[in-house]
Design an enzyme around this catalytic site. Structure first.
Site, PDB file in Angstrom:
ATOM      1  N   SER A 141      40.239  33.665  39.204  1.00 28.51           N
ATOM      2  CA  SER A 141      39.146  34.617  39.093  1.00 28.51           C
ATOM      3  C   SER A 141      39.116  35.133  37.632  1.00 28.51           C
ATOM      4  O   SER A 141      40.446  35.357  37.348  1.00 28.51           O
ATOM      5  CB  SER A 141      39.131  35.661  40.035  1.00 28.51           C
ATOM      6  OG  SER A 141      38.032  36.458  39.618  1.00 28.51           O
ATOM      7  N   TYR A 154      42.512  42.014  45.471  1.00 27.19           N
ATOM      8  CA  TYR A 154      41.945  40.870  45.018  1.00 27.19           C
ATOM      9  C   TYR A 154      42.382  40.264  43.833  1.00 27.19           C
ATOM     10  O   TYR A 154      42.990  39.302  43.532  1.00 27.19           O
ATOM     11  CB  TYR A 154      40.543  40.900  44.861  1.00 27.19           C
ATOM     12  CG  TYR A 154      39.623  39.476  44.413  1.00 27.19           C
ATOM     13  CD1 TYR A 154      39.383  38.946  45.569  1.00 27.19           C
ATOM     14  CD2 TYR A 154      39.246  39.460  43.231  1.00 27.19           C
ATOM     15  CE1 TYR A 154      38.435  37.549  45.191  1.00 27.19           C
ATOM     16  CE2 TYR A 154      38.672  38.136  42.788  1.00 27.19           C
ATOM     17  CZ  TYR A 154      38.222  37.173  43.729  1.00 27.19           C
ATOM     18  OH  TYR A 154      37.581  36.102  43.560  1.00 27.19           O
TER      19      TYR A 154
END
Length: 256
Positions: A141, A154
């Protein structure tokens, strides 16, 4: 075709980036194994691949159970005889702010992103080596490259995937195995993005989405097909000089 006669196992290919990648890889000649917990959408992906003349099958796989990851790899090799690409794409939005994160939520995001990537690579490795080399690809990401204010767990899980990719790239280049990662920005119309918008009760979804559009030099969100094309680029044998790369596909967000 870029993946003619190759076999690719893709986690999380029922929807979103994984589904788009499965469809594209199949069009490029790969036989596809879809490892997912979402049976209805995974079977729809299989049907769509087969309608286009490709080959695919679904193996139900809870990525929080490492034994099921091993089973998915073994089933792929049993059906197709080899494994050339392991693409760990599955992901969850993860918990929100530190104060809102429970231990169970932390464990879930770490298990699905980092632990499943680690053990998926471990179980895939002997088969990739036996095939004479191949590719491991992780969906990381942009928030593994830069910190997320909204979800530190995350960010930590995705940053871990990036370092895992680099470590494996160094170790297994001698085996002809390339290891890379794509780093998406926000991808519109995916279950993960909807989960991001819903995860923090004190964030207004529309304003958060608009902020994500405006902070990028390219003033929009991405779509799954753009991520699939980046994934194809990194796993294609033609690009055999590329390993250890963390490729941002985020509209310039990593620079903003």
């Amino acid at each position: 075709m870029l993946l003619h006669s190759k076999v690719a196992l893709i986690t999380g290919a029922a929807t979103g980036i994984g589904r788009a990648s499965a469809l594209l890889f199949a069009r490029e000649g790969a036989r596809i194994a879809i490892a997912d917990i979402n049976r209805p959408d995974a079977e729809r992906t299989v049907e769509d691949i087969e309608k286009e003349g490709g080959q695919a099958f679904f193996v139900e796989c809870d990525l929080r159970r490492t034994a099921r990851i091993a089973d998915a790899v073994d089933e792929t090799v049993r059906r197709h005889g080899c494994l050339d690409v392991f693409f760990h794409n599955a992901g969850v939005a993860g918990p929100g702010l530190l104060e809102h994160t429970t231990e169970a939520q932390y464990d879930q995001v770490m298990d699905i992103h980092l632990k499943a990537g680690f053990f998926g690579a471990k179980y895939a490795l002997p088969h990739l080596r036996r095939a004479g080399g191949g590719s491991i690809l992780f969906t990381a990401s942009g928030l593994g490259l830069r910190p997320s204010r909204q979800s530190p767990a995350y960010s930590a899980s995705k940053a871990g995937l990036l370092m895992l990719a680099r470590a494996l790239a160094v170790e297994h280049a001698r085996d002809g195995i390339r290891v890379n990662a794509i780093c998406p920005g926000p991808i519109d119309s995916t279950p993960l993005w909807q989960g991001v918008l819903a995860r923090n009760p004190d964030i207004v979804a529309d304003s958060y989405a608009e902020m994500n559009r405006q902070v990028r030099p390219i003033k929009r969100l991405g779509i799954p097909e753009e991520m699939a094309r980046a994934a194809l680029f990194l796993v294609a044998p033609e690009n055999s000089y590329i390993t250890g790369v963390a490729l941002p596909v985020d509209g310039g967000g990593a620079m903003s």
